[in-house]
Design an enzyme around this catalytic site. Structure first.
Site, PDB file in Angstrom:
ATOM      1  N   GLU A 125       0.817  -1.212   0.000  1.00 23.58           N
ATOM      2  CA  GLU A 125       0.000   0.000   0.000  1.00 23.58           C
ATOM      3  C   GLU A 125       0.848   1.258   0.000  1.00 23.58           C
ATOM      4  O   GLU A 125       0.480   2.270  -0.580  1.00 23.58           O
ATOM      5  CB  GLU A 125      -0.932   0.015   1.211  1.00 23.58           C
ATOM      6  N   LYS A 126       2.006   1.183   0.654  1.00 23.83           N
ATOM      7  CA  LYS A 126       2.864   2.368   0.750  1.00 23.83           C
ATOM      8  C   LYS A 126       4.315   1.922   0.824  1.00 23.83           C
ATOM      9  O   LYS A 126       4.611   0.757   1.132  1.00 23.83           O
ATOM     10  CB  LYS A 126       2.480   3.221   1.951  1.00 23.83           C
ATOM     11  N   ASP A 160      -2.926  -2.601   3.006  1.00 20.02           N
ATOM     12  CA  ASP A 160      -3.191  -2.648   4.443  1.00 20.02           C
ATOM     13  C   ASP A 160      -4.383  -3.569   4.711  1.00 20.02           C
ATOM     14  O   ASP A 160      -5.277  -3.708   3.862  1.00 20.02           O
ATOM     15  CB  ASP A 160      -3.491  -1.245   4.981  1.00 20.02           C
ATOM     16  N   ASP A 207      -7.403  -3.787   5.579  1.00 23.08           N
ATOM     17  CA  ASP A 207      -8.730  -3.210   5.793  1.00 23.08           C
ATOM     18  C   ASP A 207      -9.416  -3.020   4.441  1.00 23.08           C
ATOM     19  O   ASP A 207      -8.866  -3.377   3.392  1.00 23.08           O
ATOM     20  CB  ASP A 207      -8.659  -1.890   6.566  1.00 23.08           C
ATOM     21  N   TYR A 255      -0.734  -2.852  13.249  1.00 20.62           N
ATOM     22  CA  TYR A 255      -1.501  -1.996  12.336  1.00 20.62           C
ATOM     23  C   TYR A 255      -2.552  -1.182  13.089  1.00 20.62           C
ATOM     24  O   TYR A 255      -3.407  -1.757  13.782  1.00 20.62           O
ATOM     25  CB  TYR A 255      -2.172  -2.856  11.269  1.00 20.62           C
ATOM     26  N   ARG A 310      -5.035   1.169  12.084  1.00 22.95           N
ATOM     27  CA  ARG A 310      -6.359   1.568  11.590  1.00 22.95           C
ATOM     28  C   ARG A 310      -7.338   0.402  11.689  1.00 22.95           C
ATOM     29  O   ARG A 310      -8.062   0.085  10.749  1.00 22.95           O
ATOM     30  CB  ARG A 310      -6.259   2.067  10.151  1.00 22.95           C
TER      31      ARG A 310
END
Length: 667
Positions: A12-13, A108, A110, A333, A335
């Site tokens: 994701e990043k 991520d 989610d 993580y 979030r």
């Protein structure tokens, strides 16, 4: 020359990409936009969403002008476009995807993390067996040992398609509602002299509505007196205690809806009747109770507690957590919306506890040693899916290297985790009913037993901002049923009803996570789960900050209040747009999509039908509450960029930057 990438991990990043690459075969070769391992496998990354929903004029050039007759704008074939600054990274990923024979979604864990990689894979045209063979990597801890464990537990990406569909439905629904409603009310607002953009969103607007209605309740509140009666009692051994009168059904005409006595004369009459009278104990009920440790944190619970204890804003907590996760690798993580842990994670308990003891032993000062063999109710596989609760990692912290917010948040998370390895808090609760002259008087007392997990919580607990400050439970002597007592006097306590408290960071977040309390439609409230709320763990902090940036909310010390523009907007919109009913129902349905209980069409088609009615309603009334309210108009700040006389923006001169800003209203 680039070696064929047998496996391409799409993170994701960049920080997550580097964490994955660090456990792949060495030496690593770092290139622009990706890292290559010695065996030819590659890791590349997104930088959040590389793609975005196309602007309305991508569907029809006429939509550059804001005109009411265009509304509602509903695409028949949805388009996404690369973000301008991300075209280079997309080109790198396009080349790597072609070369790879195995793709791994490492977004991520989610809903949004699933979508942003899935949408990229779709944008790059991956099909057939290659698409069917995509695997899913779920990483919640960036330390090498945890990443290696995750790489050994890859799952089929097909399992998570419903999660991706849910995120896609949310994004498109937000675009439809936010863009159309913003254009509609901005155009109507101009007719009453309001020159700003009226941003309407399916989450931000109901949240603003909560604050506006709370402010109005406070402003219009009239305090009223009410009365309580205490009986001061003594035993034969001259031990003193008190009990409160419990009005009977015959007193209902003198009570309000919360069973408070409004008649001072009635209270004084009770006092005169019980003074210097005998009393008898009718009931003594002693119960041994125990309280399990509080569950580990999800993001919202952490934000609420940190707001109460440290006066941190939701955004500050989220940013601090991201730093602890990505930079320091001290927490999992952040979030996350789960407060539970997978059972297999319990095997790491000893090493996590040791890491905390080594770097944050102050948490255990004066406490028993945690027992790693204990397993609280937090370990529950049935309540864990893509991600689990926020807990410390196996890495020991060096607290002196952390900023004050980082230190505070880490210790808060670590304390909550340690609590899982202590026995329950035990106490005895005694309830007593006393009869005096036919009237019932009640009191209770609490006697602490084993502190259990509570010994970790040395600091003074702040009370819940939504509750009245409660007096501690009274001291009670040893009493028995039928025991004779004496009431030397009664006492009238005059109290006054209190206005509801203004929102602060903690109570506003609490309202968002427990939105069912504010839903007005009983039928909607019935279908909501405890966890259904306004927004998601990942978006709530941003939504609150967005309302501040748009000038709809302001701070007065720790209090959050609505501005004149915010009040004017809410009082100009139909109730359906300003209450959380609709968006709470949306969140429930989106969750149903992710659980395979509802289809994409089953969610979108009724929404589109409803949107037609909402736009028609917007056109039938003017936002008169905004008359005379001034706003900084983004169109006025750019010479030559203004609304056209026909109610739109100039087609030839419309600023792309301005149009982009207005489309943010989809949140």
């Amino acid at each position: 020359m680039l070696v064929l990438a047998m496996i391409l991990y799409i993170a994701e990043k960049p920080s997550l990409g580097r964490a994955i690459a660090d456990v792949l075969p060495k030496p690593l070769k770092k290139a622009e936009g990706f890292i290559q391992a010695a065996n030819g496998d590659c890791v590349s990354w997104c930088v959040g969403h590389l793609l975005e929903q196309a602007q309305p004029d991508a569907y029809n050039d006429e939509y550059k002008s804001w005109r009411f007759e265009h509304l509602p704008i509903i695409p028949s074939n949805w388009k996404t476009v690369p973000k301008t600054k991300m075209r280079g990274q997309i080109a790198i990923l396009r080349r790597l995807v072609k070369q790879a024979n195995q793709l791994v979604n490492a977004g991520d864990p989610d809903r949004e993390g699933q979508l942003l990689v899935d949408e990229l894979i779709a944008h790059l045209g991956v099909k057939g067996n290659k698409l069917q063979g995509v695997q899913r990597l779920l990483i919640s801890d960036l330390n090498p040992k945890a990443v290696k464990r995750a790489l050994g537990q890859l799952r089929s990406n097909q399992e998570f398609i419903p999660l991706s569909v849910s995120a896609l439905a949310r994004a498109r629904a937000d675009w439809l509602y936010g863009m159309n409603m913003t254009r509609a009310y901005t155009l109507q607002g101009r007719k009453v002299g309001y020159q700003g953009v009226l941003s309407v969103g399916r989450v931000q607007t109901p949240l603003l509505g909560l604050v506006v209605r709370r402010d109005e309740s406070i402003a219009h509140f009239i305090s009223k007196p009410f009365y309580e009666v205490l009986a001061h009692l003594t035993t034969q051994d001259d031990v003193h205690f008190s009990a409160k009168w419990q009005p009977s059904k015959a007193c209902e005409p003198y009570m309000d809806e919360e069973n408070r006595i409004l008649s001072k004369g009635l209270a004084e009459n009770v006092v005169s009747r019980i003074t210097q009278k005998e009393a008898v104990v009718e009931q003594v009920k002693a119960t041994d109770k125990q309280q399990s440790p509080p569950l580990p944190y999800n993001l919202s619970a952490l934000q609420i507690d940190a707001a109460k204890r440290f006066s941190m804003s939701a955004k500050t907590v989220l940013d601090t957590c991201q730093s602890l996760y990505e930079k320091h690798k001290l927490i999992t993580y952040p979030r996350s919306d789960s407060r539970y842990l997978p059972k297999e994670q319990h095997a790491l308990a000893s090493s996590v506890i040791q890491a905390i003891e080594k770097g944050a032993d102050e948490l255990l000062t004066g406490c028993d040693k945690p027992n790693a063999s204990l397993k609280s109710k937090a370990w529950n596989d049935k309540k864990v899916d893509a991600h689990h609760a926020i807990i410390p990692t196996e890495k020991s912290p060096v607290l002196s290297r952390l900023s004050q917010p980082e230190r505070q948040v880490y210790l808060h998370i670590a304390r909550q985790y340690l609590a899982q390895f202590y026995p329950p808090y035990c106490y005895k609760e005694t309830e007593v009913v006393v009869i005096i002259e036919g009237g019932r008087f009640f009191t209770k007392a609490k006697q602490e037993g084993a502190l259990g997990w509570k010994q970790l919580f040395h600091y003074q607990k702040e009370r819940n901002d939504n509750e009245d400050e409660a007096a501690p439970m009274a001291f009670l002597p040893l009493l028995s049923k039928g025991q004779r007592l004496f009431c030397p006097k009664g006492e009238v306590l005059e109290k006054h009803t209190q206005a509801p408290k203004a929102f602060n960071d903690a109570s506003l977040l609490s309202a968002m996570t427990g939105i069912g309390r504010y839903v007005t439609d009983i039928s909607i409230r019935k279908i909501l789960k405890e966890t259904d709320g306004l927004g998601t763990e990942a978006t709530r902090a941003g939504i609150i900050e967005l309302l501040f940036k748009r000038g709809y909310l302001s701070r007065q010390g720790k209090t959050i209040v609505a501005t004149e523009v915010g009040k004017g907007l809410i009082n100009s919109l139909p109730q359906s747009a300003t209450t959380p009913d609709m968006t709470a129902l949306w969140e429930s349905k989106l969750n149903s999509i992710s659980q395979k209980e509802m289809t994409y069409k089953g969610f979108m088609l009724p929404l589109i039908d409803s949107l037609h009615s909402q736009i028609q309603l917007a056109g039938s009334q003017l936002p008169t509450a905004l008359q005379g309210v001034k706003s900084d108009n983004p169109f006025k700040k750019r010479k030559g960029k203004s609304f056209s006389k026909k109610g739109g923006t100039s087609k030839n001169k419309a600023s792309k930057a301005v149009r982009g800003k207005c489309q943010q209203a989809a949140i």
